[in-house]
Every structure is written in structure tokens, then in C-alpha cells.
Design a protein around this motif. Structure first.
Motif, PDB file in Angstrom:
ATOM      1  N   ASP A   1       1.095  -1.437   0.080  1.00  0.00           N
ATOM      2  CA  ASP A   1      -0.309   0.233  -0.053  1.00  0.00           C
ATOM      3  C   ASP A   1       1.015   1.348  -0.133  1.00  0.00           C
ATOM      4  OD1 ASP A   1      -1.954   1.633   0.162  1.00  0.00           O
ATOM      5  OD2 ASP A   1      -3.413   1.769   1.921  1.00  0.00           O
TER       6      ASP A   1
ATOM      7  N   GLY B   1      -4.516   3.361   0.111  1.00  0.00           N
ATOM      8  CA  GLY B   1      -5.618   2.207  -0.614  1.00  0.00           C
ATOM      9  C   GLY B   1      -6.604   1.974   0.752  1.00  0.00           C
TER      10      GLY B   1
ATOM     11  N   HIS C   1      -8.062   4.962   2.220  1.00  0.00           N
ATOM     12  CA  HIS C   1      -9.451   5.545   1.256  1.00  0.00           C
ATOM     13  C   HIS C   1     -10.386   3.882   1.727  1.00  0.00           C
ATOM     14  CE1 HIS C   1      -8.210   8.408  -1.213  1.00  0.00           C
ATOM     15  NE2 HIS C   1      -6.929   7.901  -1.166  1.00  0.00           N
TER      16      HIS C   1
ATOM     17  N   VAL D   1      -7.539   8.077  -6.002  1.00  0.00           N
ATOM     18  CA  VAL D   1      -7.965   6.876  -5.145  1.00  0.00           C
ATOM     19  C   VAL D   1      -7.053   5.752  -5.809  1.00  0.00           C
ATOM     20  CG1 VAL D   1      -9.893   5.767  -3.952  1.00  0.00           C
ATOM     21  CG2 VAL D   1     -10.094   8.172  -4.165  1.00  0.00           C
TER      22      VAL D   1
ATOM     23  N   HIS E   1     -14.281   5.766  -3.306  1.00  0.00           N
ATOM     24  CA  HIS E   1     -13.706   5.758  -2.198  1.00  0.00           C
ATOM     25  C   HIS E   1     -13.345   4.392  -2.280  1.00  0.00           C
ATOM     26  CE1 HIS E   1     -11.731  10.266  -1.778  1.00  0.00           C
ATOM     27  NE2 HIS E   1     -13.460  10.085  -1.616  1.00  0.00           N
TER      28      HIS E   1
ATOM     29  N   GLY F   1     -10.716   2.263  -3.860  1.00  0.00           N
ATOM     30  CA  GLY F   1      -9.567   1.856  -2.476  1.00  0.00           C
ATOM     31  C   GLY F   1      -9.352   0.064  -2.827  1.00  0.00           C
TER      32      GLY F   1
ATOM     33  N   SER G   1      -6.615  -1.547  -4.686  1.00  0.00           N
ATOM     34  CA  SER G   1      -5.123  -2.301  -3.559  1.00  0.00           C
ATOM     35  C   SER G   1      -5.012  -3.586  -4.894  1.00  0.00           C
ATOM     36  CB  SER G   1      -5.752  -2.218  -2.244  1.00  0.00           C
ATOM     37  OG  SER G   1      -5.496  -0.720  -1.754  1.00  0.00           O
TER      38      SER G   1
END
Length: 448
Positions: free
Chosen positions: A174, A178, A182, A285, A332, A336, A340
């Protein structure tokens, strides 16, 4: 996000004035993102709620800063305890830190690292506020921020970025937030709105943005500040990785904006300014966790996927009936999660780490690690945030009354109005304004 590592004394780095200056500038850019977020959210709500929306972000600058100095930095980045939380007495009150003491393994002072991370801690709870527009008591929101930062953000930041944190040790990538920022904020937003319920008139009354220029201004400030958010997360500029992240931030944001607009045109027949702003944020994001692992071509793919998926996701609130006022969950949380997980597909193994994604011969191993990180943070934040909201709602009450919500939360909670329609001015004296006055009448026309 760079984290603490142990370095042999003979190889200990020296303080770099260049990297220190670079990181101070990046910290200031990340700080600017919170006012940018305030403008972004403030323009998206109706006129009678715009000041409250601004204040919900600005109050985080005050509350989280004090918490961070007192104990937050210690909990997030102190010596590991059980892989779930940190604690170092020297970090309490930032009182035991030497003036030129370096963050372990890096060329910047601990103070610089602490203030950079502070700006992340500030904006994360502010992100949640967009889901709660129009209906939350300001006192309850301030108390929620205090509890949420302490019980959710600080521990999760340690899991993801702190030396010894269980997700850090697992190898979850990360780069800049993320999961910790988020997904954490998006899951929290979902948890709270499931507890406090919908706005009066949800799916019935028009709830259009009152100032799209303000939205665009906020989006522009977010985009600008995000370069510090992302590129600064490598804690220096010696090896080019921060530069790659800078490029990928721009590339993914552009791709996401175009993908969102294309979806809008096909689905609704128009290219909207709100769509452009929202698409840009979706790209920012998604690239936040992944941009240090992929190539610029990978960043285009990640941005385009996020822009399309988030544009589709914002409509889910109408299908499932949860009132995510300003699409925090759709942008978000979904962005996110995608950013990720896509590390597990697009990681080249030649940028921030040697870990490779599926498309570069790495198999499913990294994707599996990313999935563990995603769903662990999502589940913890969702449940913990819902419980906090439930307790606050049953004690001091989370929501304003229905009458106050309809008349306007700005006057009720702040005794002010965003715009002086009558020339008489705002302030405390306007608190007694009723629906029969010129100010209230003009506000009602704008809200409609």
C-alpha cells in the motif's frame, strides 16, 4: 508508504537537506488537500448545508492534530506490540525526539515523518463526512472523529505501515493509503450511514450540487495536493521511485476522468463537470496504493478501470437504499479496493519492490496478500465505525431533528449562512431567521 527498518550503524544514513525540504513541501501539499476536500464536498451539497460540510473537514485539522501529537503518532508508528498497535514513550507529545534524529533507515528527521503522516491522519476521517451530509450534529461529528481516529485509524495505520504491523509483515503493498486511508474511510462511511439512516427526502427531493465551480476548485486542489500525498510517500527522491509515482498519479487520474466521462456520455448522454471531478478523484484513489508498483501503461489501465467501475458504483445507493450523500462508498471504498487488488495484477517487480503481479509472471501470491489486506481493513473499519455511531446515537444523538434538517443545518449548527442573499449579513444574529425572511426564501429557491 515507506516504513521504519533497521540499518547497521556503519551504513546509517545522514540527514539530507534536499529530502527534508522535499518532504516538508509534500506535507504542506497533503495539508492543502483537506481544505480542497472541504470545497469539493461543500459545492456538492445544497446551499443550506454547505458551511456545515466545510466545517466537517476543517474540524479534523484541529482535532486530529492534537490527538496525533499527544498519542496518535506513538500508536501508529511506535514500537510494535503484538503486530496490532505501536507505542513508544518518546513519541508521546513528540517530546522525546531529537532535533536531527532520523526516521530509521531514511535521510529525513522523525519530526518530518511525523508531520507528513499527520496530514494523512487528518484527511482520512474528513473523507467520511461526505457520506453524512445534511443530517449530523456537529458535536457528535467532532466526538466521532476523536474516537474513530483513536480506535480505527491509528491501529490500521500501524497494521499497514508500521514496522511489525501484521499487514506490513505479510507483504501487503500500500504505497500511500489505499487500505489505510480510502478503504478505511469508505468502509467507515458505510458503517455510519447504515446506523443513522437516510436524509429526509432521499430519492424523492432534488439534492443537486449548489456550486459546481466550487466542486471543480476542490477537485483541482485535491489533484494538486495528491502529488505530495503519493510522491512523498517514498520519503525521499534519491532513487527515482517517487518520480515514477508522480507520473503514475497524473496518468491514472487522467485515464479515470476520461473513462468516467465516456460512461456518462454513453449512459446519460452528457459530459458533466461533476463527472469529470468525480472521475479524477476515483483515479487518484485507485493509483494511491498501486502507483509505486506499476508502469505508466499499467497506471492507464488502473485509472480507466477505476473510473468506469466507480461511475457504475455510485448508483448502487439507489438500488440498495443506503444514503451515501456524496458517494464516499462509490468512489473511495470501491476505488480503494480496486487500486489495492490491482497491485496483484499490474505490479512489475521493478519499481518499489520485487513483488510481481499476475500479468508479470508473479502468479496469484501478491493478489492473495492484497485481498487479505483489503478485506481485513474493510471488515474492521465497517464494524468498529458502525458500533461507534450506534453508541453515539444512543447517547448524545447523531442526527439533528427532522425540522432542523429541512430548514438547514448551517443555521442550526453554525448560526450562519454561506451566501448573503439579502445583504444583511450572516453571523449569530441571523439564527432567528425564519422561512418568511428574504434570506430563507432565497435559500429555499436555491435548494429547490
Amino acid at each position: 508508504m515507506a516504513s521504519a527498518i533497521t540499518t547497521l550503524a556503519a551504513e546509517a544514513p545522514q540527514l539530507s537537506a534536499a529530502n527534508t525540504g522535499f518532504m516538508l513541501i509534500c506535507s504542506a501539499l497533503v495539508m492543502l488537500m483537506t481544505p480542497g476536500l472541504a470545497f469539493f464536498y461543500g459545492g456538492m451539497v445544497r446551499v443550506k448545508s454547505s458551511l456545515n460540510m466545510l466545517m466537517m473537514s476543517f474540524i479534523s485539522l484541529g482535532i486530529v492534530t492534537i490527538l496525533w501529537v499527544l498519542f496518535g503518532f506513538s500508536l501508529a508508528f511506535g514500537a510494535d506490540t503484538g503486530s496490532v498497535i505501536g507505542w513508544s514513550a518518546d513519541y508521546v507529545g513528540l517530546s522525546g525526539i531529537g532535533l536531527t534524529e532520523l526516521w530509521d533507515g531514511y535521510t529525513v528527521p522523525v519530526y518530518v515523518f511525523a508531520v507528513f503522516q499527520l496530514m494523512f491522519a487528518i484527511i482520512t476521517p474528513a473523507l467520511i463526512s461526505g457520506a453524512l451530509a445534511d443530517r449530523v450534529k456537529f458535536t457528535a461529528w467532532a466526538l466521532f472523529i476523536t474516537l474513530w481516529a483513536t480506535l480505527v485509524y491509528f491501529p490500521v495505520a500501524h497494521w499497514v505501515w508500521g514496522a511489525g504491523g501484521w499487514l506490513f509483515e505479510l507483504g501487503v503493498i500500500d504505497f500511500a493509503g489505499g487500505t489505510a486511508v480510502h478503504i478505511n474511510a469508505g468502509a467507515a462511511a458505510l458503517g455510519v450511514i447504515l446506523v443513522i439512516g437516510k436524509r429526509v427526502g432521499f430519492k424523492k427531493d432534488p439534492m443537486r450540487p449548489h456550486s459546481l465551480p466550487l466542486v471543480m476548485l476542490g477537485a483541482g486542489l485535491l489533484w494538486f495536493g495528491w502529488f505530495g500525498f503519493n510522491a512523498g510517500s517514498w520519503l525521499g527522491n534519491d532513487d527515482g521511485i517517487g518520480a515514477v509515482m508522480f507520473v503514475n498519479t497524473q496518468v491514472a487520474t487522467a485515464a479515470a476522468m476520461l473513462a468516467w466521462l465516456a460512461y456518462e456520455k454513453i449512459r446519460h448522454g452528457s459530459f458533466t463537470t461533476l463527472g469529470a471531478a468525480s472521475g479524477a478523484v476515483a483515479g487518484l484513489v485507485a493509483i494511491t496504493p498501486s502507483g509505486g508498483s506499476c508502469s505508466p501503461l499499467g497506471a492507464i489501465a488502473i485509472g480507466a478501470i477505476a473510473g468506469l467501475a466507480c461511475a457504475m458504483a455510485v448508483g448502487l445507493k439507489y438500488k440498495f437504499g443506503y444514503d451515501d450523500s456524496l458517494d464516499v462508498v462509490g468512489v473511495h471504498l470501491v476505488g480503494g479496493i480496486l487500486g489495492s487488488l490491482l497491485v496483484g495484477l499490474f505490479a512489475t517487480g521493478g519499481v518499489q519492490s520485487e513483488a510481481k503481479g499476475l500479468f508479470y509472471g508473479g502468479g496469484l501470491e501478491q493478489l492473495g496478500k492484497q485481498a487479505i489486506g483489503v478485506f481485513a481493513v474493510l471488515a474492521y473499519s465497517l464494524v468498529a465505525s458502525a458500533l461507534l455511531a450506534f453508541v453515539l446515537d444512543k447517547t448524545i444523538g447523531m442526527r439533528v431533528t427532522e425540522d432542523d434538517e429541512v430548514s438547514g443545518i448551517d443555521q442550526v449548527e453554525h448560526a450562519e449562512s454561506a451566501y448573503d442573499f439579502s445583504g444583511a449579513g450572516g453571523g449569530a444574529s441571523s439564527r432567528s431567521t425564519t422561512a418568511t425572511t428574504p434570506v430563507a426564501a432565497a435559500s429555499k429557491k436555491v435548494d429547490a
